[in-house]
Design an enzyme around this catalytic site. Structure first.
Site, mmCIF file in Angstrom:
data_model
loop_
_atom_site.group_PDB
_atom_site.id
_atom_site.type_symbol
_atom_site.label_atom_id
_atom_site.label_comp_id
_atom_site.label_asym_id
_atom_site.label_seq_id
_atom_site.Cartn_x
_atom_site.Cartn_y
_atom_site.Cartn_z
ATOM 1 N N LYS A 63 31.039 59.034 -6.966
ATOM 2 C CA LYS A 63 30.853 57.900 -7.402
ATOM 3 C C LYS A 63 32.096 56.846 -7.342
ATOM 4 C CE LYS A 63 27.708 60.374 -10.433
ATOM 5 N NZ LYS A 63 27.614 61.509 -11.401
ATOM 6 N N GLN A 107 31.500 63.330 -16.709
ATOM 7 C CA GLN A 107 30.714 64.061 -15.738
ATOM 8 C C GLN A 107 30.385 65.267 -16.432
ATOM 9 O OE1 GLN A 107 30.114 63.296 -12.503
ATOM 10 N NE2 GLN A 107 28.886 65.291 -12.467
ATOM 11 N N ASP A 130 25.044 55.979 -18.830
ATOM 12 C CA ASP A 130 23.932 57.209 -18.528
ATOM 13 C C ASP A 130 22.656 56.782 -19.470
ATOM 14 O OD1 ASP A 130 24.603 58.961 -16.762
ATOM 15 O OD2 ASP A 130 26.097 59.889 -18.417
#
Ligand SMILES: NC(=O)c1ccc[n+]([C@@H]2O[C@H](COP(=O)([O-])OP(=O)(O)OC[C@H]3O[C@@H](n4cnc5c(N)ncnc54)[C@H](OP(=O)(O)O)[C@@H]3O)[C@@H](O)[C@H]2O)c1
Length: 295
Positions: A63, A107, A130
């Site tokens: 990422k 994470q 998210d």
């Protein structure tokens, strides 16, 4: 009379790869990042890793590299495996308070002694890339603007990109989990051209769930039970989207059995279906967060 070929060649569904969808989303993100940078704003997606799990470190690394390619800054904090919940909350609070940080990603998973959901709730909802903060799930339920959970958003984009009509059609989702099935049901029932479906959600409480999946125009597996969707659960010609996966080590075990391709009209590939679209949506949420924060 059908030819010999028609008698012996099994039907194979059209594949619905996720990478072209992700590429289109990421191209748009890169343009939006360039506009921000031209205006003097460097969008920043902060990442937090707790512990020394190789797979998690690998995902964060992917990422970060992708963030750099797109033009994001990616400040990073790595906490030791024995970090306390308070230390994790302090790191999140520092990123929340930093006006140069526009999005925050913790994470998953975190070590067992830590509460991931409690940490997520500490993220400023406007920096939640998210889309899983309760306020953002509330915005989704109300149809208000805000980040949408990445995997559901990726599935809607995948259907739209491949020209699959959703509006007015029967969508059946197997699974009502908070990450996938539940927000996806809300999303696809919304009054928008790429949604607007008749959505049914089935789960362990519906013992005869195949009765529902067999009538679906679009069947979406969101259970995380390898091979749970078999050809006999699919209507001939239906669109089948494999969202649920489990890992055995590095081996990916999808919910949708590959033999479903012999019945479906279109289907996501075993690898490279929903996954790439999920990551792309993370960056779409991040650039949108930066745009909102700088007005
Ligand atoms: N592809 C991607 O990029 C991506 C991203 C995120 C998540 N995922 C995957 O998506 C899946 C769902 O995630 P989640 O967090 O939403 O899941 P979750 O909370 O684990 O929920 C799973 C759902 O599946 C249902 N289910 C499980 N076994 C079943 C069975 N035998 N029969 C009928 N229903 C069954 C459960 O029913 P009950 O509610 O009745 O228990 C539950 O609603 C996981 O496999 C996850 O790995 C994939």
């Amino acid at each position: 009379m059908p030819s010999t070929d028609e008698q012996t060649t099994p039907h194979t569904a059209t594949m619905l790869p996720g990478q072209p969808v992700a590429d289109a989303v990421l191209a748009d993100v890169a343009e939006r990042v360039a506009v921000l940078r031209a205006a003097g704003v460097v969008p920043a997606l902060a990442t937090v890793l707790v512990g020394d799990d190789d797979a998690s470190a690998g995902y964060i690394g992917i990422k970060q590299r992708q963030a750099a390619q797109l033009g994001f800054a990616s400040p990073h904090r790595h906490l030791p495996a024995d970090a306390t919940q308070e230390q994790l909350h302090e790191v999140i609070a520092a990123f929340n308070a930093d006006p140069a940080v526009h999005g925050i990603l913790v994470q998953y998973p975190v070590p067992d002694h830590l509460d991931y959901d409690a940490a997520l709730q500490r993220i400023d909802p406007d920096k939640d890339v998210d889309g899983m903060h309760p306020l953002n799930l509330g915005r989704l339920a109300l149809g208000l603007p805000g980040p949408v959970p990445c995997t559901p958003a990726g599935i809607e984009a995948l259907l739209a990109h491949h020209g699959i009509p959703v509006s007015g059609r029967e969508v059946v989702i197997l699974g009502r989990g908070a990450t996938l099935g539940r927000p996806l049901a809300t999303l696809l029932a919304q009054k928008r051209p790429t949604a607007n479906a008749a959505v049914t959600v089935v789960h362990t409480g519906v013992a005869d769930w195949p009765r529902y999946t067999r009538r679906a125009d679009i069947l979406i597996a969101a259970a995380g039970v390898p091979g749970i969707i078999q050809p006999e659960h699919v209507k001939t010609g239906a669109v089948v989207i494999g969202g649920g996966v489990r890992y055995a080590g590095r081996r990916l075990l999808p919910d949708v059995d590959e033999a479903c391709a012999e019945v479906a009209g279109a289907i996501t590939p075993r690898v490279g279906g929903v996954g790439p679209t999920t990551v792309a949506m993370l960056f779409r949420n991040a650039v949108a967060a930066a745009e909102r924060q700088v007005g």
